[in-house]
Design a protein around this motif. Structure first.
Motif, PDB file in Angstrom:
ATOM      1  N   VAL A 384       0.775  -1.217   0.040  1.00  0.00           N
ATOM      2  CA  VAL A 384      -0.089   0.143  -0.104  1.00  0.00           C
ATOM      3  C   VAL A 384       0.836   1.325   0.019  1.00  0.00           C
ATOM      4  CG1 VAL A 384      -1.633   1.609   1.376  1.00  0.00           C
ATOM      5  CG2 VAL A 384      -1.946  -1.054   1.005  1.00  0.00           C
ATOM      6  N   MET A 385       1.991   1.092   0.680  1.00  0.00           N
ATOM      7  CA  MET A 385       2.947   2.445   0.630  1.00  0.00           C
ATOM      8  C   MET A 385       3.377   2.703  -0.507  1.00  0.00           C
ATOM      9  SD  MET A 385       4.825   1.814   4.333  1.00  0.00           S
ATOM     10  CE  MET A 385       6.069   3.064   3.913  1.00  0.00           C
ATOM     11  N   LEU A 386       3.874   1.775  -1.120  1.00  0.00           N
ATOM     12  CA  LEU A 386       4.482   1.827  -2.787  1.00  0.00           C
ATOM     13  C   LEU A 386       3.391   2.116  -3.735  1.00  0.00           C
ATOM     14  CD1 LEU A 386       6.896  -1.217  -2.798  1.00  0.00           C
ATOM     15  CD2 LEU A 386       7.395   1.000  -2.383  1.00  0.00           C
ATOM     16  N   LEU A 387       2.113   1.919  -3.426  1.00  0.00           N
ATOM     17  CA  LEU A 387       1.153   2.244  -4.454  1.00  0.00           C
ATOM     18  C   LEU A 387       0.613   3.746  -4.141  1.00  0.00           C
ATOM     19  CD1 LEU A 387      -1.323  -0.986  -4.366  1.00  0.00           C
ATOM     20  CD2 LEU A 387      -0.198   0.020  -6.368  1.00  0.00           C
ATOM     21  N   ALA A 388       0.853   4.179  -2.900  1.00  0.00           N
ATOM     22  CA  ALA A 388       0.311   5.441  -2.555  1.00  0.00           C
ATOM     23  C   ALA A 388       1.613   6.475  -2.935  1.00  0.00           C
ATOM     24  CB  ALA A 388       0.313   5.511  -1.210  1.00  0.00           C
ATOM     25  N   ALA A 389       2.681   5.922  -2.772  1.00  0.00           N
ATOM     26  CA  ALA A 389       3.801   6.588  -3.518  1.00  0.00           C
ATOM     27  C   ALA A 389       3.601   6.781  -5.005  1.00  0.00           C
ATOM     28  CB  ALA A 389       5.044   6.248  -3.066  1.00  0.00           C
ATOM     29  N   SER A 390       3.260   5.823  -5.515  1.00  0.00           N
ATOM     30  CA  SER A 390       2.935   5.684  -7.120  1.00  0.00           C
ATOM     31  C   SER A 390       2.169   6.778  -7.634  1.00  0.00           C
ATOM     32  CB  SER A 390       2.780   4.435  -7.520  1.00  0.00           C
ATOM     33  OG  SER A 390       3.606   3.417  -7.205  1.00  0.00           O
ATOM     34  N   THR A 391       1.236   7.201  -6.776  1.00  0.00           N
ATOM     35  CA  THR A 391       0.048   8.034  -7.146  1.00  0.00           C
ATOM     36  C   THR A 391       0.562   9.650  -7.190  1.00  0.00           C
ATOM     37  OG1 THR A 391      -0.765   8.416  -5.009  1.00  0.00           O
ATOM     38  CG2 THR A 391      -1.623   6.623  -6.339  1.00  0.00           C
ATOM     39  N   LEU A 392       1.889   9.757  -6.524  1.00  0.00           N
ATOM     40  CA  LEU A 392       2.470  11.051  -6.603  1.00  0.00           C
ATOM     41  C   LEU A 392       2.855  11.529  -7.924  1.00  0.00           C
ATOM     42  CD1 LEU A 392       4.844  10.862  -3.525  1.00  0.00           C
ATOM     43  CD2 LEU A 392       2.254  12.008  -3.698  1.00  0.00           C
ATOM     44  N   GLY A 393       3.037  10.645  -8.900  1.00  0.00           N
ATOM     45  CA  GLY A 393       3.281  10.774 -10.257  1.00  0.00           C
ATOM     46  C   GLY A 393       2.268  10.930 -11.384  1.00  0.00           C
ATOM     47  N   LEU A 560       9.395   6.925  -9.074  1.00  0.00           N
ATOM     48  CA  LEU A 560       8.954   7.874 -10.155  1.00  0.00           C
ATOM     49  C   LEU A 560       7.987   9.031  -9.379  1.00  0.00           C
ATOM     50  CD1 LEU A 560       9.872   8.409 -13.094  1.00  0.00           C
ATOM     51  CD2 LEU A 560       7.664   7.176 -13.582  1.00  0.00           C
ATOM     52  N   GLY A 561       7.080   8.654  -8.760  1.00  0.00           N
ATOM     53  CA  GLY A 561       6.122   9.432  -7.862  1.00  0.00           C
ATOM     54  C   GLY A 561       6.838  10.331  -6.998  1.00  0.00           C
ATOM     55  N   ILE A 562       7.803   9.640  -6.169  1.00  0.00           N
ATOM     56  CA  ILE A 562       8.440  10.651  -5.131  1.00  0.00           C
ATOM     57  C   ILE A 562       9.507  11.463  -5.844  1.00  0.00           C
ATOM     58  CG2 ILE A 562      10.251  10.564  -3.328  1.00  0.00           C
ATOM     59  CD1 ILE A 562       9.009   7.873  -2.519  1.00  0.00           C
ATOM     60  N   TYR A 583      15.174   5.284 -18.889  1.00  0.00           N
ATOM     61  CA  TYR A 583      16.471   4.732 -18.375  1.00  0.00           C
ATOM     62  C   TYR A 583      16.251   4.546 -16.968  1.00  0.00           C
ATOM     63  CZ  TYR A 583      18.705   6.249 -22.665  1.00  0.00           C
ATOM     64  OH  TYR A 583      18.983   6.221 -23.971  1.00  0.00           O
ATOM     65  N   GLY A 584      15.317   5.172 -16.120  1.00  0.00           N
ATOM     66  CA  GLY A 584      15.176   4.960 -14.777  1.00  0.00           C
ATOM     67  C   GLY A 584      14.427   3.681 -14.402  1.00  0.00           C
ATOM     68  N   ILE A 655      16.085   9.453  -9.587  1.00  0.00           N
ATOM     69  CA  ILE A 655      15.225   8.477  -9.683  1.00  0.00           C
ATOM     70  C   ILE A 655      15.715   7.224  -9.434  1.00  0.00           C
ATOM     71  CG2 ILE A 655      13.526   6.979 -11.379  1.00  0.00           C
ATOM     72  CD1 ILE A 655      13.037   9.575 -13.057  1.00  0.00           C
ATOM     73  N   VAL A 656      16.852   6.934  -9.842  1.00  0.00           N
ATOM     74  CA  VAL A 656      17.603   5.645  -9.474  1.00  0.00           C
ATOM     75  C   VAL A 656      18.200   5.908  -7.931  1.00  0.00           C
ATOM     76  CG1 VAL A 656      19.662   4.345  -9.933  1.00  0.00           C
ATOM     77  CG2 VAL A 656      18.348   5.370 -11.735  1.00  0.00           C
ATOM     78  N   PHE A 657      18.529   6.895  -7.486  1.00  0.00           N
ATOM     79  CA  PHE A 657      18.904   7.119  -6.110  1.00  0.00           C
ATOM     80  C   PHE A 657      17.578   6.926  -5.137  1.00  0.00           C
ATOM     81  CE2 PHE A 657      18.820   9.719  -2.142  1.00  0.00           C
ATOM     82  CZ  PHE A 657      20.040   9.455  -1.922  1.00  0.00           C
ATOM     83  N   VAL A 658      16.334   7.273  -5.406  1.00  0.00           N
ATOM     84  CA  VAL A 658      15.369   6.965  -4.663  1.00  0.00           C
ATOM     85  C   VAL A 658      14.675   5.561  -4.763  1.00  0.00           C
ATOM     86  CG1 VAL A 658      12.804   7.663  -4.497  1.00  0.00           C
ATOM     87  CG2 VAL A 658      14.422   9.504  -4.658  1.00  0.00           C
TER      88      VAL A 658
END
Length: 697
Positions: A384-393, A560-562, A583-584, A655-658
């Motif tokens: 759920v945390m990853l899905l929520a972060a995905s919505t930021l994009g 990507l969202g973050i 590339y990311g 993107i790769v760092f995060v």
């Protein structure tokens, strides 16, 4: 008791053998490095396009015309006090225009530059410009030298109170090349410093960090030298971007593999007095995971050779070759170097036989115990945390205009901004229309009717083909300019017999974006398939690879969202660069799955002894520290890309760092163990994992 390990990777059995292997290694690498590598030039953007694109066709037709091998540099003049240009200012500029032309013509190799018309003055008289034809032969490096000479001359000949900015395609080429002049050296030094610092922190030894750093550093230089020699024979044109990113890849992945091997070697030294036997076990048990990980990255990068864009193919070639060499150095050269140094290389924390582990695993044992108690909650909560972060994009924008490519503001961008304030924004970069000479009239009339085209003038011609230069109202590289190019192409397609092709830098950018998009749709499924097959081959399972791939995909979209939030509110970037998201994806899926490979390959080994749940927890305790160190190191190495003043490279680095940090700290540490414990033996389906009685090791 004799070891039953299968030693498919040879390792030295005596100190003399280790020293002999290192001597052979020095001779071979020295021979490779002794040959001078061909110089790397920045190829023009149009050279990298598919030959079916209109921009490439137009470029080929244009090159056959007299006086065609040139591009207009726009010299923009304003007063430093922002007042209108006086009559004396205008007279002085006209009088000194010949010196400006000579500055370009006399720069080696000598060429024939010329002014393209009279001085153009805005209605307010606050801005004026000359268009000067800058020859493009023989290379972009020569174009850059000519623009630099022009800028130096302008400082000498301008009337008092007047300042000048050189913009247009040659100036943007020059400013872009500045990004990569010395960039590889800057990247290399920054990467070495970051890796050295993190290795010192990881090993807490004044000696040990030097060994992997030297081995991986030599691997990086050897791979770069070999790539430069092989690329021309394979029809590949390396550029500063591809070689710079390849260096980061080799250092990051190579150091990760070294960390894993050294950690396993140190563990074995606590169980065996013979360091050579300990190394054989370490290489045997680490080799499979390193080869699986490296093979995943190598094949994924190798698939880029199928791309239509030459820059993408160059990155694929340089990166794949670099990863292969990094694997070879870590699995063959690093063991010999460590054995030659003896146990003392770990000083002051020298591992002794029978010694219990330091504090290794205590933190991850507590994490594992928490995950075991609440595996369902942790698995669902992590997803759920990853899905929520995905919505930021969800509001993510793609596409940077020509003036939005840089993190700083080079002269070409300043000049373009001033020019657009007084003239049509596209004045600095006209679209090039190539048409049959016997249809010039019809083509000219059709082009002038297109919305967004402010003027169309005739250019060079021969009996077969003619060039028309169309000035656009929109800023070069903006969505509006792309729409105008599409409208031009659509209108001219209806001029029967003209065979018109629309090119120029704006059209090149549009065709590059579309080619990149097509490459993405081709390569993403292939990369996912390769990663899936490697995981199936390594784990002998279907469920585990599917779950691992799903978690890496989730972490990519979350990253990507973050990152998009960071780009908007911290960096203030207007959009993602073309190809940045791809590339990311490439680096995160290919490299991010490494940590799951390292964890699950150890878990598979432990499961035979302990069962699925306890085997996964044992793997987490054993690998937690080293994988976390490797992840932080890789993330930091990619963050180094941000030191270059180019927005797209900065975005890829962030993107790769995060994403790597998410993979390391959340996916591999919490989510994957929770899924394995929750599913039990079904995690390994269809393999059957029959555990023996628990064994402490």
């Amino acid at each position: 008791m004799p070891s039953t390990e299968r030693h498919f990777i040879p390792t030295p059995r005596r100190t003399r053998g280790a020293l002999g292997f290192l001597l052979l290694f020095v001779v071979v690498v020295g021979a490779v490095m002794s040959f001078a590598a061909p110089s790397t030039t920045q190829p023009s953007a149009v050279d990298g396009l598919p030959h079916s694109s209109q921009s490439w066709v137009a470029s080929q037709l244009q090159s056959s015309l007299p006086q065609s091998l040139s591009q207009p540099a726009i010299i923009v003049f304003v007063r430093s006090d922002y007042r209108a240009l006086s009559a004396s200012d205008v007279a002085a500029l006209n009088a000194r225009s010949a010196a400006m032309v000579r500055a370009v013509s006399d720069t080696a190799p000598r060429s024939a530059a010329s002014l393209l018309g009279a001085l153009q003055i805005s209605p307010s008289r606050e801005v004026a410009f000359f268009a000067l034809a800058v020859p493009t032969a023989p290379s972009n490096n020569a174009v850059s030298d000519r623009v630099v000479a022009l800028r130096k001359e302008l400082h000498l000949v301008l009337p008092v109170g007047v300042v000048a900015y050189v913009t247009g395609a040659p100036a943007f080429t020059t400013d872009l090349s500045k990004v990569f002049n010395g960039a590889n050296t800057t990247l290399l030094l920054a990467t070495v410093l970051v890796v050295a610092l993190l290795l010192i922190i990881t090993y807490r030894s004044p000696l040990l960090w030097l060994v992997p750093l030297i081995v991986v550093g030599v691997a990086d230089q050897a791979s770069g030298q070999l790539a430069a020699h092989l690329a021309p024979h394979l029809g590949i044109r390396l550029d500063g971007s591809s070689t710079g990113i390849a260096e980061v890849l080799v250092f990051g992945a190579g150091t990760d593999y070294a960390l894993l091997l050294i950690a396993r070697y140190r563990d074995q030294l606590r169980h065996q007095a013979d360091r050579f036997a300990a190394m054989r076990v370490a290489v045997s048990r680490t080799g499979e995971a390193v080869l699986a990980s490296g093979t995943t990255v190598t094949i994924s990068l190798g698939l880029l050779m199928l791309a239509s864009m030459s820059s993408t193919r160059a990155l694929g070639f340089a990166g794949a070759l670099g990863i292969v060499i990094a694997m070879a150095f870590v699995l063959l050269v690093l063991p010999a170097a460590l054995l030659a140094c003896g146990r003392g290389i770990f000083w002051p924390l020298v591992p002794r036989v029978g010694e219990t582990r330091h504090s290794d695993g205590r933190l991850f044992a507590r994490v594992g115990a928490f995950v075991e108690r609440r595996s369902t909650v942790v698995a669902v909560g992590g997803a759920v945390m990853l899905l929520a972060a995905s919505t930021l994009g969800l509001g993510l924008k793609v596409g940077l205009s020509t003036t939005q490519q840089f993190t700083a503001t080079p002269e070409s961008v300043t000049g373009q901004t001033i020019l657009a304030s007084a003239f049509p924004a596209g004045s600095s970069d006209p679209a090039i229309i190539m048409t049959r000479t016997d249809h010039v009239g019809a083509t000219l009339a059709a082009a002038r009717l297109v919305a967004g085209v402010t003027s169309v003038v005739a250019g060079p011609h021969d009996p077969t083909w003619s060039e028309l230069d169309a000035t656009l109202a929109a800023s070069p590289g903006s969505p509006a300019s792309f729409n105008t190019i599409d409208a031009l192409r659509s209108a001219l397609a209806h001029v029967g017999g003209a065979h018109a092709a629309v090119g120029g830098d704006v059209a090149v950018s549009l065709d590059a974006a579309r080619a990149s998009n097509n490459d993405t749709w081709l390569l993403v499924p292939l990369i996912l398939l390769v990663v899936m097959l490697v995981l199936i081959g390594l784990l002998r399972s279907l469920v585990a690879p599917l779950l691992l791939l799903a978690t890496v995909g989730l972490s990519y979209f979350a990253a990507l969202g973050i990152s998009w939030v960071i780009f908007q509110h911290v960096n203030h970037f207007p959009a993602l660069g073309t190809g940045t998201a791809f590339y990311g994806f490439l680096f995160l899926v290919a490299l991010g799955v490494d940590y799951n490979i390292f964890l699950t390959s150890r878990a598979k080994e432990e499961t035979v002894l302990r069962g699925t749940a306890q085997g996964m927890l044992a793997a987490l305790r054993s690998t937690g520290g080293v994988i976390t160190s490797a992840g932080i190191l890789l993330a930091s190495v990619f963050a180094v890309l941000g030191i270059l003043p180019l927005i797209q490279l900065t975005q890829i680095g962030i993107i790769v760092f995060v994403g790597v940090l998410l993979d390391t700290l959340l996916v591999r540490t919490v989510l994957v163990p929770a899924l394995a414990i929750w599913l039990g033996d079904r995690f390994w389906w269809p393999s059957r994992r029959e555990s023996s009685a628990p064994v402490e090791r």
